[in-house]
Design a protein around this motif. Structure first.
Motif, short mmCIF file in Angstrom:
data_model
loop_
_atom_site.label_atom_id
_atom_site.label_comp_id
_atom_site.label_asym_id
_atom_site.label_seq_id
_atom_site.Cartn_x
_atom_site.Cartn_y
_atom_site.Cartn_z
N LEU A 172 0.83 -1.20 0.00
CA LEU A 172 0.00 0.00 0.00
C LEU A 172 0.87 1.25 0.00
O LEU A 172 2.04 1.21 0.38
N GLN A 173 0.27 2.35 -0.40
CA GLN A 173 0.98 3.62 -0.46
C GLN A 173 1.51 4.02 0.92
O GLN A 173 0.80 3.88 1.91
N GLY A 196 6.46 2.12 2.27
CA GLY A 196 7.93 2.19 2.13
C GLY A 196 8.44 1.43 0.93
O GLY A 196 9.61 1.05 0.87
N THR A 236 8.99 2.29 -2.36
CA THR A 236 10.02 2.89 -3.19
C THR A 236 11.35 2.93 -2.45
O THR A 236 12.39 2.56 -2.99
N LYS A 263 16.71 0.37 -1.14
CA LYS A 263 17.50 -0.27 -0.07
C LYS A 263 17.89 -1.70 -0.47
O LYS A 263 19.02 -2.13 -0.25
N ARG A 305 1.36 7.90 -8.93
CA ARG A 305 1.82 8.92 -7.98
C ARG A 305 2.91 9.71 -8.70
O ARG A 305 3.98 9.17 -9.00
N THR A 339 8.59 -2.68 7.38
CA THR A 339 9.34 -1.42 7.49
C THR A 339 9.04 -0.71 8.81
O THR A 339 8.10 -1.07 9.52
N ASP A 370 12.11 0.62 13.31
CA ASP A 370 12.90 1.51 14.17
C ASP A 370 11.99 2.41 14.99
O ASP A 370 12.42 3.00 15.97
N GLY A 429 12.94 -3.03 7.73
CA GLY A 429 13.41 -1.66 7.55
C GLY A 429 13.66 -1.05 8.91
O GLY A 429 12.79 -1.08 9.77
N MET A 430 14.86 -0.50 9.09
CA MET A 430 15.25 -0.01 10.41
C MET A 430 15.53 1.48 10.43
O MET A 430 16.19 1.97 11.34
N GLY A 431 15.06 2.21 9.40
CA GLY A 431 15.29 3.65 9.41
C GLY A 431 15.09 4.23 8.02
O GLY A 431 14.79 3.50 7.07
N GLU A 432 15.23 5.55 7.92
CA GLU A 432 14.97 6.21 6.64
C GLU A 432 16.17 6.20 5.70
O GLU A 432 16.03 6.45 4.51
P1 GDP Z 1 5.74 3.97 -0.83
O1 GDP Z 1 4.57 4.88 -1.02
O2 GDP Z 1 5.31 2.62 -0.34
O3 GDP Z 1 6.64 3.88 -2.01
O4 GDP Z 1 6.58 4.57 0.40
P2 GDP Z 1 7.95 5.39 0.43
O5 GDP Z 1 9.07 4.53 0.02
O6 GDP Z 1 7.78 6.67 -0.28
O7 GDP Z 1 8.10 5.61 2.00
C1 GDP Z 1 7.17 6.37 2.76
C2 GDP Z 1 7.90 7.02 3.94
O8 GDP Z 1 8.32 6.01 4.85
C3 GDP Z 1 9.16 7.77 3.53
O9 GDP Z 1 9.21 8.96 4.26
C4 GDP Z 1 10.29 6.83 3.94
O10 GDP Z 1 11.47 7.52 4.26
C5 GDP Z 1 9.69 6.18 5.16
N1 GDP Z 1 10.29 4.86 5.45
C6 GDP Z 1 10.40 3.79 4.64
N2 GDP Z 1 10.97 2.75 5.27
C7 GDP Z 1 11.26 3.18 6.53
C8 GDP Z 1 11.84 2.56 7.70
O11 GDP Z 1 12.24 1.37 7.72
N3 GDP Z 1 11.95 3.34 8.81
C9 GDP Z 1 11.51 4.64 8.84
N4 GDP Z 1 11.65 5.32 9.97
N5 GDP Z 1 10.94 5.23 7.77
C10 GDP Z 1 10.82 4.52 6.64
#
Ligand code: GDP
Length: 296
Positions: free
Chosen positions: A109-110, A113, A115, A120, A141, A248, A251, A274-277
């Motif tokens: 889902l949107q 995380g 993308t 990563k 998007r 994801t 963290d 996923g452990m961070g941005e």
């Molecule tokens: P998408 O819509 O599924 O493609 O989601 P995105 O990749 O754009 O991620 C959405 C938000 O979640 C972004 O601000 C990412 O930085 C954040 N994000 C993704 N994975 C992680 C994670 O493991 N930890 C944290 N803290 N943020 C994450």
């Protein structure tokens, strides 16, 4: 930190058990009641908790445990083992195709995380000596294609895109062909998400699946959404057939329910967390290490 509440509660229960020397069935029952409540509070699926407690009880009430010199320790050991099993037992790795390129389809889902995790994962595989290609199939998007390019650039991984005037199926197919022609051995396809699961999304994903026949279909879910993440995983698995899940945002201060329920509910393993941005913040998932982290 993730799991803080759960870890704290379980460790407190175990401290009491360890301090006891001999334990009787009443002590055990009380300890299991506390474990049960802690898991429910951590948003672990109700049925998963029920089965988990039943398994521990079955193993722990045996004479061997109760009459051992360290029954408290034995019970803790059993909980640790069963928690590891609950999360899949051993590490589940990405399966690579014997006939490259390996095609990995990233779904979810949107905002989960997808993308970010596509990048990563590419980074992680590049470090292992693979030659990945990222393919931008989220044509709805507007910022998604650019976002993938930015991610690819910072990781030094090529991104294949065709703008947003082509169908995701055509882009995915062309991406795989491009990989073949350019010696890329892994293709990571970033698909579109939606705020909620709908038929259109699923149909599109099914079409991509049947046209590129991915080696792996991974679902990206946000651990912070707890039981919702598990429901999403169940639904994607039923409709699309998953090979694994990436959890994801572990963290954050997630209560941990998703990590403990996904495997039991869907039968599909968590492969990465996923452990961070940062683009390096993706780790393989080890059930035993996670159990030890929770149980102290
Ligand atoms: P998408 O819509 O599924 O493609 O989601 P995105 O990749 O754009 O991620 C959405 C938000 O979640 C972004 O601000 C990412 O930085 C954040 N994000 C993704 N994975 C992680 C994670 O493991 N930890 C944290 N803290 N943020 C994450």
């Amino acid at each position: 930190m993730a799991f803080e509440g759960l870890a704290e509660k379980l460790q407190e229960t175990f401290k009491k058990l360890k301090g006891k020397g001999k334990i009787n069935e009443k002590d055990l029952k009380e300890a299991l009641r506390e474990v049960r409540l802690a898991l429910l509070e951590a948003d672990v699926n109700y049925k998963v908790v029920k089965d988990f407690i039943a398994k521990i009880k079955e193993r722990a009430v045996g004479q061997e445990v109760m009459e051992s010199l360290t029954p408290g320790q034995q019970v803790i050991k059993i909980v640790n083992e069963e928690m590891t099993n609950l999360m899949g037992g051993t590490q589940s790795k990405i399966i690579f195709s014997s006939k490259p390129p390996t095609v990995i389809m990233m779904t979810g889902l949107q905002g989960a995380g997808k993308t970010t995790t596509s990048g990563k994962l590419g980074g992680l595989l590049a470090k292992q000596g693979k030659n990945p290609l990222l393919v931008a199939c989220d044509v709805y998007r507007p910022a998604a294609i650019d976002q993938l390019h930015v991610v690819g650039e910072s990781l030094n991984i090529p991104v294949y895109s065709m703008g947003n005037h082509h169908s995701p199926v055509d882009i995915a197919k062309a991406g795989v062909e491009y990989a073949k022609a350019n010696q890329k051995d892994v293709v990571i396809i970033d698909t579109a998400g939606r705020l909620h699961i709908d038929e259109e999304l699923m149909d599109e994903l099914k079409n991509i699946k049947s046209s590129v026949q991915p080696t792996e279909i991974l679902l990206i879910v946000d651990a912070m959404t707890g039981q919702d993440a598990v429901t999403v995983a169940e639904s994607f698995n039923e409709q699309l057939g998953l090979d694994g899940v990436v959890l994801t945002k572990l963290d954050g201060d997630t209560r941990g329910g998703a990590a403990l329920s996904v495997r039991a509910v869907t039968g599909k393993p968590i492969k990465f967390v996923g452990m961070g941005e940062k683009l390096t913040d993706l780790e393989p998932f080890y059930p035993d290490r996670m159990a030890s982290r929770i149980l102290g």
